[in-house]
Scaffold this motif. Sequence first.
Motif, short mmCIF file in Angstrom:
data_model
loop_
_atom_site.label_atom_id
_atom_site.label_comp_id
_atom_site.label_asym_id
_atom_site.label_seq_id
_atom_site.Cartn_x
_atom_site.Cartn_y
_atom_site.Cartn_z
N HIS A 128 -12.23 -2.61 2.47
CA HIS A 128 -12.80 -1.12 2.29
C HIS A 128 -11.84 -0.40 2.61
CE1 HIS A 128 -15.24 3.09 2.52
NE2 HIS A 128 -14.84 3.24 3.36
N THR A 129 -11.38 -0.40 3.47
CA THR A 129 -10.12 1.31 2.83
C THR A 129 -9.00 1.18 1.68
OG1 THR A 129 -9.63 0.56 5.33
CG2 THR A 129 -7.60 1.76 4.00
N CYS A 130 -8.96 -0.49 1.51
CA CYS A 130 -8.08 -0.69 0.13
C CYS A 130 -9.01 -0.20 -1.34
CB CYS A 130 -7.77 -2.02 -0.12
SG CYS A 130 -6.45 -2.32 1.44
N SER A 146 0.47 -1.13 0.15
CA SER A 146 -0.27 -0.11 -0.08
C SER A 146 0.53 1.01 0.00
CB SER A 146 -0.57 0.20 1.14
OG SER A 146 0.20 0.49 2.33
N ALA A 194 -13.51 -3.70 6.58
CA ALA A 194 -12.84 -2.63 6.58
C ALA A 194 -11.32 -2.74 6.01
CB ALA A 194 -12.30 -2.21 8.62
N ALA A 205 -10.75 2.63 -1.22
CA ALA A 205 -10.84 4.29 -1.62
C ALA A 205 -9.27 4.13 -2.09
CB ALA A 205 -10.98 4.37 0.37
N LEU A 206 -8.86 3.69 -1.39
CA LEU A 206 -6.95 4.07 -1.87
C LEU A 206 -7.19 3.93 -3.42
CD1 LEU A 206 -3.80 4.79 -1.49
CD2 LEU A 206 -3.59 2.26 -1.26
#
Length: 141
Positions: free
Chosen positions: A119-121, A60, A116, A123-124
């Motif tokens: 979802h974060t990945c 990431s 979670a 968004a990235l």
Amino acid sequence: MASENKRVAESLQRLQISLKELTDKECPTELSHWRHDIPESLTQAWKILDQGRELIRATSTKYTLVTKIDTEEGSKLAKDILKGCEYIGTAALVIHDDSNGCSRSIRSFVKQSARAVIHTCLALVEFFSDGKNHKEDPEPA
């Protein structure tokens, strides 16, 4: 290569929907293990979960830095983020399988945590999927 980022984002969205549909409201009537004699499938699921975590963690930051400079190179790293999310999703599905006999609390925790992370990945990847290099930081909310 923004289209590659969009394909990865679409795949992450499908994975997110699949995990959302997992039910953690019900629990098998009997737990199949207690501290000892953990089924091999659960041992493997925890290993896959850890592999996914490590792959996402390692990729990431590189993805963010490289994509700011070169979107085409960054899209190659997006595939690794997707692979890490797929590992986490697969482990969550194995843990939710009734035949493994996991409790409701562990099912709920794994589902919540996996969603979670995905979802974060997502968004990235979506942040960079529009094809811009985003040389400036976004406005704070």
